[in-house]
Design a protein around this motif. Structure first.
Motif, PDB file in Angstrom:
ATOM      1  N   UNK A 136       0.843  -1.201  -0.135  1.00  0.00           N
ATOM      2  CA  UNK A 136       0.197  -0.019   0.109  1.00  0.00           C
ATOM      3  C   UNK A 136       0.898   1.259   0.022  1.00  0.00           C
ATOM      4  N   UNK A 137       0.566   2.208  -0.417  1.00  0.00           N
ATOM      5  CA  UNK A 137       1.169   3.571  -0.691  1.00  0.00           C
ATOM      6  C   UNK A 137       1.521   4.221   0.755  1.00  0.00           C
ATOM      7  N   UNK A 138       0.414   3.749   1.516  1.00  0.00           N
ATOM      8  CA  UNK A 138       0.328   4.591   2.896  1.00  0.00           C
ATOM      9  C   UNK A 138       1.461   4.072   3.746  1.00  0.00           C
ATOM     10  N   UNK A 139       2.005   2.941   3.413  1.00  0.00           N
ATOM     11  CA  UNK A 139       2.908   2.316   4.312  1.00  0.00           C
ATOM     12  C   UNK A 139       4.059   3.211   4.579  1.00  0.00           C
ATOM     13  N   UNK A 140       4.555   3.810   3.558  1.00  0.00           N
ATOM     14  CA  UNK A 140       5.867   4.765   3.517  1.00  0.00           C
ATOM     15  C   UNK A 140       5.598   5.829   4.804  1.00  0.00           C
ATOM     16  N   UNK A 141       4.659   6.707   4.816  1.00  0.00           N
ATOM     17  CA  UNK A 141       4.520   7.758   5.867  1.00  0.00           C
ATOM     18  C   UNK A 141       4.173   6.991   6.939  1.00  0.00           C
ATOM     19  N   UNK A 142       3.493   6.136   6.945  1.00  0.00           N
ATOM     20  CA  UNK A 142       3.357   5.419   8.414  1.00  0.00           C
ATOM     21  C   UNK A 142       4.497   4.765   8.945  1.00  0.00           C
ATOM     22  N   UNK A 143       5.431   4.089   8.089  1.00  0.00           N
ATOM     23  CA  UNK A 143       6.487   3.322   8.852  1.00  0.00           C
ATOM     24  C   UNK A 143       7.459   4.541   9.212  1.00  0.00           C
ATOM     25  N   UNK A 144       7.826   5.776   8.678  1.00  0.00           N
ATOM     26  CA  UNK A 144       8.309   7.001   9.168  1.00  0.00           C
ATOM     27  C   UNK A 144       7.808   7.339  10.362  1.00  0.00           C
ATOM     28  N   UNK A 145       6.514   7.430  10.464  1.00  0.00           N
ATOM     29  CA  UNK A 145       6.030   7.865  11.792  1.00  0.00           C
ATOM     30  C   UNK A 145       6.467   6.886  12.923  1.00  0.00           C
ATOM     31  N   UNK A 146       6.450   5.402  12.558  1.00  0.00           N
ATOM     32  CA  UNK A 146       6.603   4.442  13.526  1.00  0.00           C
ATOM     33  C   UNK A 146       8.096   4.667  13.931  1.00  0.00           C
ATOM     34  N   UNK A 147       8.922   4.824  13.211  1.00  0.00           N
ATOM     35  CA  UNK A 147      10.400   4.823  13.335  1.00  0.00           C
ATOM     36  C   UNK A 147      10.566   6.017  14.139  1.00  0.00           C
ATOM     37  N   UNK A 148       9.880   7.176  14.101  1.00  0.00           N
ATOM     38  CA  UNK A 148      10.032   8.502  14.836  1.00  0.00           C
ATOM     39  C   UNK A 148       9.759   8.097  16.025  1.00  0.00           C
ATOM     40  N   UNK A 149       8.523   7.375  16.322  1.00  0.00           N
ATOM     41  CA  UNK A 149       7.862   7.026  17.723  1.00  0.00           C
ATOM     42  C   UNK A 149       9.130   6.192  18.425  1.00  0.00           C
ATOM     43  N   UNK A 150       9.524   5.080  17.736  1.00  0.00           N
ATOM     44  CA  UNK A 150      10.561   4.235  18.447  1.00  0.00           C
ATOM     45  C   UNK A 150      11.813   5.129  18.881  1.00  0.00           C
ATOM     46  N   UNK A 151      12.234   5.937  18.128  1.00  0.00           N
ATOM     47  CA  UNK A 151      13.299   6.848  18.391  1.00  0.00           C
ATOM     48  C   UNK A 151      13.052   7.781  19.555  1.00  0.00           C
ATOM     49  N   UNK A 152      11.857   8.092  19.480  1.00  0.00           N
ATOM     50  CA  UNK A 152      11.569   9.277  20.727  1.00  0.00           C
ATOM     51  C   UNK A 152      11.318   8.325  22.056  1.00  0.00           C
ATOM     52  N   UNK A 153      10.973   7.012  21.831  1.00  0.00           N
ATOM     53  CA  UNK A 153      10.733   6.327  23.037  1.00  0.00           C
ATOM     54  C   UNK A 153      12.182   5.895  23.577  1.00  0.00           C
ATOM     55  N   UNK A 154      13.052   5.459  22.623  1.00  0.00           N
ATOM     56  CA  UNK A 154      14.448   5.328  23.097  1.00  0.00           C
ATOM     57  C   UNK A 154      15.310   6.424  23.590  1.00  0.00           C
ATOM     58  N   UNK A 155      15.274   7.424  22.766  1.00  0.00           N
ATOM     59  CA  UNK A 155      16.177   8.499  23.378  1.00  0.00           C
ATOM     60  C   UNK A 155      15.436   9.525  24.402  1.00  0.00           C
ATOM     61  N   UNK A 156      14.113   9.714  24.227  1.00  0.00           N
ATOM     62  CA  UNK A 156      13.671  10.658  25.209  1.00  0.00           C
ATOM     63  C   UNK A 156      13.187  10.108  26.525  1.00  0.00           C
ATOM     64  N   UNK A 157      12.627   8.806  26.479  1.00  0.00           N
ATOM     65  CA  UNK A 157      11.770   8.167  27.640  1.00  0.00           C
ATOM     66  C   UNK A 157      12.788   6.990  28.184  1.00  0.00           C
ATOM     67  N   UNK A 158      14.037   6.783  27.548  1.00  0.00           N
ATOM     68  CA  UNK A 158      14.696   5.450  28.069  1.00  0.00           C
ATOM     69  C   UNK A 158      13.992   4.314  28.006  1.00  0.00           C
ATOM     70  N   UNK A 159      13.065   4.012  27.164  1.00  0.00           N
ATOM     71  CA  UNK A 159      12.038   2.824  27.043  1.00  0.00           C
ATOM     72  C   UNK A 159      13.113   1.720  26.418  1.00  0.00           C
ATOM     73  N   UNK A 160      12.623   0.392  26.568  1.00  0.00           N
ATOM     74  CA  UNK A 160      13.435  -0.699  26.112  1.00  0.00           C
ATOM     75  C   UNK A 160      12.436  -1.146  24.688  1.00  0.00           C
ATOM     76  N   UNK A 161      13.408  -0.564  23.437  1.00  0.00           N
ATOM     77  CA  UNK A 161      12.750  -1.025  22.164  1.00  0.00           C
ATOM     78  C   UNK A 161      12.205  -2.078  21.981  1.00  0.00           C
ATOM     79  N   UNK A 162      12.753  -3.087  22.549  1.00  0.00           N
ATOM     80  CA  UNK A 162      12.184  -4.754  22.150  1.00  0.00           C
ATOM     81  C   UNK A 162      10.954  -4.826  22.821  1.00  0.00           C
ATOM     82  N   UNK A 163      10.484  -3.993  23.895  1.00  0.00           N
ATOM     83  CA  UNK A 163       9.180  -4.272  24.656  1.00  0.00           C
ATOM     84  C   UNK A 163       8.093  -3.259  24.254  1.00  0.00           C
TER      85      UNK A 163
END
Length: 112
Positions: A41-68
């Motif tokens: 689907x064409x919508x997977x590209x912007x959604x995956x960018x948002x998901x990567x950004x949320x994962x980076x925010x969780x790891x860098x800003x909140x010190x959350x475990x990315x695997x969980x």
């Protein structure tokens, strides 16, 4: 604790984005990335960018475990509509609505 990411004014119809978001809601973050990678689907590209950004925010800003991490909320809201005109026969003009979307993802850590 939750980590958010948002993409605004994405030039795609909210209906098309909603189909992709329904696939990844309540999924682990790594599985959601795999789903997005293999969904044609064409919508997977912007959604995956948002998901990567949320994962980076969780790891860098909140010190959350990315695997969980898992996708706790995923929603799309309609943005402003770009109104265009298509010339038609007999001097008429048909309206073309170019829709935009605001995509929001929220990630949380799984409890034991």
């Amino acid at each position: 604790m939750e980590a958010k990411a948002k993409a605004t004014y994405v030039r795609m119809s909210p209906r098309k984005v909603q189909i992709v978001l329904d696939l990844i809601r309540n999924q682990p973050a790594d599985k959601a990335m795999a789903i997005l990678k293999f969904t044609p689907k064409a919508a997977t590209e912007p959604v995956s960018k948002v998901l990567k950004s949320a994962m980076a925010n969780a790891e860098n800003n909140y010190n959350m475990d990315v695997t969980r991490l898992y996708v706790s909320e995923a929603h799309v809201a309609p943005g402003p509509i770009l109104k265009r005109v298509q010339p038609r026969s007999h001097g008429r003009a048909y309206r073309i609505n170019k829709r935009t979307s605001h995509i929001t993802l929220v990630l949380k850590e799984m409890e034991d």
